[in-house]
Motif scaffolding. Structure first.
Motif, short mmCIF file in Angstrom:
data_model
loop_
_atom_site.label_atom_id
_atom_site.label_comp_id
_atom_site.label_asym_id
_atom_site.label_seq_id
_atom_site.Cartn_x
_atom_site.Cartn_y
_atom_site.Cartn_z
N UNK A 1 0.83 -1.21 0.00
CA UNK A 1 0.00 0.00 0.00
C UNK A 1 0.86 1.26 0.00
N UNK A 2 1.88 1.24 0.84
CA UNK A 2 2.72 2.43 0.94
C UNK A 2 3.51 2.67 -0.36
N UNK A 3 4.09 1.60 -0.88
CA UNK A 3 4.90 1.74 -2.10
C UNK A 3 4.07 2.21 -3.28
N UNK A 4 2.90 1.65 -3.42
CA UNK A 4 2.03 1.99 -4.54
C UNK A 4 1.53 3.43 -4.41
N UNK A 5 1.21 3.83 -3.18
CA UNK A 5 0.71 5.19 -2.96
C UNK A 5 1.80 6.22 -3.28
N UNK A 6 3.00 5.96 -2.78
CA UNK A 6 4.10 6.90 -3.05
C UNK A 6 4.34 7.04 -4.56
N UNK A 7 4.39 5.88 -5.23
CA UNK A 7 4.66 5.94 -6.67
C UNK A 7 3.50 6.63 -7.41
N UNK A 8 2.29 6.41 -6.95
CA UNK A 8 1.14 7.10 -7.55
C UNK A 8 1.34 8.60 -7.49
N UNK A 9 1.81 9.08 -6.33
CA UNK A 9 2.06 10.52 -6.19
C UNK A 9 3.20 11.00 -7.08
N UNK A 10 4.23 10.17 -7.23
CA UNK A 10 5.33 10.55 -8.14
C UNK A 10 4.77 10.76 -9.55
N UNK A 11 3.95 9.83 -9.99
CA UNK A 11 3.40 9.94 -11.34
C UNK A 11 2.55 11.21 -11.48
N UNK A 12 1.75 11.48 -10.45
CA UNK A 12 0.91 12.68 -10.50
C UNK A 12 1.77 13.94 -10.57
N UNK A 13 2.85 13.95 -9.75
CA UNK A 13 3.75 15.11 -9.76
C UNK A 13 4.38 15.30 -11.13
N UNK A 14 4.58 14.20 -11.85
CA UNK A 14 5.16 14.31 -13.19
C UNK A 14 4.09 14.59 -14.23
N UNK A 15 2.92 14.92 -13.80
CA UNK A 15 1.88 15.36 -14.75
C UNK A 15 1.00 14.26 -15.31
N UNK A 16 1.11 13.04 -14.77
CA UNK A 16 0.27 11.95 -15.29
C UNK A 16 -1.11 12.05 -14.65
N UNK A 17 -2.13 12.05 -15.47
CA UNK A 17 -3.48 12.03 -14.90
C UNK A 17 -4.31 10.94 -15.55
N UNK B 1 14.01 5.56 -6.85
CA UNK B 1 14.09 5.54 -5.38
C UNK B 1 14.09 6.96 -4.80
N UNK B 2 14.74 7.89 -5.50
CA UNK B 2 14.78 9.27 -5.00
C UNK B 2 13.39 9.88 -5.03
N UNK B 3 12.69 9.67 -6.14
CA UNK B 3 11.37 10.26 -6.30
C UNK B 3 10.38 9.67 -5.29
#
Ligand code: ATP
Ligand code: MG
Length: 646
Positions: free
Chosen positions: A114-130, A236-238
């Protein structure tokens, strides 16, 4: 063919199974008599919905071909595979990662997932993915591949996973076709002790893909890679910098979940599009019943996430059922031919699902690498991808499963989302080589060459006459090709491209692709049957049969034969093989030409590419067609150089 063996359902299996034979019959009848009622109930039972749907089903297989399930219903796939399990199963292992080297592994709980998927979801959103944007995954078999699929699902992005063994060229084609804006990859992949330069391949591909603005790279090996500051980001940084709070986006049941390209056995790969509600329901319910899932199962599907099997039966189906799923980075032969069984013992795997190509390859190595392991944790065995020769089935059953484990031979396709014809462990008598019965809600039919339905015992083109939730909705960006490919050959039916035979008990036997059916002196024959006869011989490890133009017979039979390790080709052996086919099937099936082959052209997913073998047999060498999905192109030249004339 020699008389078919039947293996009845062991009482111990039936006693605890989700469905017995009588229950299967009743439930199947209900599912086809009242499909909407049946599927609405299952959708409630297997999935968690944010909002109920308006219409259960809207469809047509003619004219304006379309299929919509649970329209207006709102749900999220990541929520269903993770969040809803947290209340009871937060500390349960969701994924067991087994690395390429036997001393590397990792357990990931549902909470960690849950944590890993949530963090990566936010990374994608920050990179403009919707919502609706496409993200391409070009990854080794590491936990991050699963995180990435689920992160896309969580934010409503559409993933397109491209198998990590593909070339930059194949990757480029798929990124361009889907117009992906982000690629997620790793510095290098590791398989069988060898490194694969995934980031280097990505760089080559992405240079020709103007749609891509971001490449996220997982550090798997720490090997040297190129870096482009304007688009490269370390995974990993993101992820470390991102918030772990990422609400699951409510999606319509018919919103796209992913695009996946078919293996390319028959020609240019098709970008198969699957949607959210129907697909997840179908993946979940088939995993549950086909493998007769139990709460404490450790479930291992050896497929790569680059194939549909890796989508439905490694990620979505098991996780939707809160089942522990094994992710294996390596190959069956590394460090040696015992690896599969050692992993089974190490993680106490109870359900094991693999492909005939792997079974045949391991069978070639003899019994000892298997029998020296314990394997007593195994309960159910499965196979998918090609027809399994009865010989290989028997070996899998007796040697691997010690006659304790039912084998589910699952017939389905990228296009179908999940199993269509398959035994259920507690309900179905097994016949080696038969995929047996349709799954709930599936109405198959056989069609003759005039487009008439074949009743009772018989053979023909395998079609499906009614919609099911897991079926593809379109070919991405080319609905016309979708309609032409699947709905034009037989009016009002989904045509699979495969042929099948139905026996007197109503069990289905997949005979292979229709393009592969032979017509010898007016007799139609499936290639699978002749191949199965050839591999009965102790000296034969694998065989592939194709037709080629023949003056007298219309089509002659050309057999490519691979021998086991210690066997030598000879004229005597050639005669023995011809006689074996004559006695097993009949003189009409005798091969006209036998070529001793060092290997076969296979797709990256391990399927024999018969269309190339047909071209070689016919000596049409300048029209081999699309070979971009071949695993080892060098085999083709060897086969051409040693062609025989029939
Ligand atoms: P393409 O459609 O691009 O030519 P492909 O058909 O190999 O590639 P997949 O969707 O991965 O791509 O494979 C589905 C096919 O695999 C089926 O149509 C069938 O021919 C074969 N197949 C899968 N499972 C079985 C099985 N249990 N028995 C027999 N054949 C199977
Ligand atoms: Mg296909």
């Amino acid at each position: 063919m020699s008389e078919h063996k039947v293996y009845p359902v062991p009482e111990s299996v039936a006693a605890r199974a989700h469905v017995t034979q009588a229950e299967y019959e009743a439930m199947y009848r209900r599912s086809v008599d009242d499909p909407e009622g049946f599927w609405a109930e299952q959708a409630d039972r297997f999935l968690d919905w944010f909002e109920k749907w308006d219409t259960t089903l809207d469809w047509s297989f003619e004219g304006d071909v379309h299929v919509e399930w649970f329209k207006g219903g709102k749900l999220n796939v990541a929520h269903n595979c993770i969040d809803r399990h947290l209340a009871e199963h937060a500390e349960k292992t969701a994924l067991i990662w087994e690395g390429d080297e036997p001393d590397q592994d990792q357990h990931i709980t549902f909470r960690e997932l849950h944590e890993q998927v949530s963090r990566l979801g936010n990374v994608l959103k920050e990179r403009g993915v919707s919502k609706g944007d496409r993200v391409c995954l070009y990854m080794p078999m590491i936990p991050e591949a699963v995180y990435a699929m689920l992160a896309c699902a969580r934010i409503g992005a559409v993933h397109s996973v491209v198998f990590g063994g593909f070339s930059p060229e194949a990757l480029k084609d798929r990124i361009q076709d889907a117009e992906a804006s982000v690629v997620i990859t790793a510095d290098e992949g590791v398989r069988g002790g060898r490194k694969v330069g995934l980031k280097a391949n990505t760089d080559k591909a992405v240079d020709q893909c103007p749609s891509v603005h971001t490449v996220l790279t997982v550090r798997r090996t720490g090997g040297d890679i190129g870096w482009n500051d304007s688009r490269d980001v370390w995974y990993h940084e993101a992820v470390e910098a991102a918030s772990a709070d990422c609400p699951a986006e409510p999606m319509d049941a018919e919103d796209p979940l992913f695009i996946l390209y078919t293996s390319g056995s028959t020609g240019k790969p098709k970008g198969v599009l699957h949607t959210t509600g129907g697909y997840l329901l179908y993946a979940a319910i088939t995993t549950w019943y086909t493998f007769d899932l139990q709460p404490d199962d450790v479930y291992w599907c050896t497929a790569d996430v680059g194939w549909i099997t890796g989508h439905s039966y490694l990620v979505y189906g098991p996780l939707a059922n809160a089942t522990t799923s094994v992710v294996f980075e390596g190959v069956p032969s590394y460090p040696d031919a015992s690896r599969f069984w050692e992993v089974v013992d190490k993680h106490q795997v109870s359900v094991f699902y693999t492909a005939p190509t792997a079974i045949r390859a391991l069978m070639r190595e003899g019994d000892e690498p298997v029998t020296k392991t314990d394997r007593s944790s195994l309960r159910i065995l499965g196979t998918v991808g090609e027809p399994i020769n009865p010989e290989a089935w028997e070996w899998y059953y007796h040697v691997v499963g010690k006659e304790q484990c039912p084998i589910v031979d699952t017939w389905w396709q990228t296009e179908t989302g999940g199993h269509l014809i398959t035994p259920l462990p507690g309900a179905t008598e097994l016949k080696p080589g038969s995929a047996t019965r349709p799954f709930f809600g599936i109405v198959p039919a056989l069609m003759d060459t005039d487009g008439h339905v074949v009743e009772g015992e018989g053979e023909g083109a395998l079609v499906i006459t009614r919609p099911w939730p897991g079926q593809m909705r379109t070919i991405y960006g080319n609905h016309q090709r979708f309609v032409e490919t699947y709905f034009s050959a037989f009016k009002g039916c989904y045509f699979s491209g495969d042929g099948a035979r139905r026996d007197g008990n109503g069990d289905y036997w997949i005979t292979g692709r229709m393009d592969d059916v032979l017509n010898v002196s007016g007799h139609r024959m499936g290639t699978a049957e002749i191949e199965s006869a050839l591999v009965l011989h102790d000296a034969v490890a694998e065989a592939a049969v194709v037709g080629y133009p023949h003056d007298v017979k219309g089509q002659g039979i050309y057999a490519y034969v691979i021998l086991v390790k210690d066997a030598e080709p000879s004229d005597a052996l050639r005669k023995e093989l011809v006689n074996l086919v004559r006695s097993e099937i009949g003189p009409i099936a005798s091969p006209d030409a036998i070529q001793w082959a060092p290997g076969l052209p296979k797709t990256r997913s391990g399927k024999i590419m018969r269309r190339i073998l047909r071209k070689i047999a016919a000596n049409e060498l300048d029209s081999l067609g699309d070979t971009s999905t071949l695993a080892d192109p060098a085999v083709v030249d060897e086969l051409i150089n040693n062609r025989v004339t029939g």
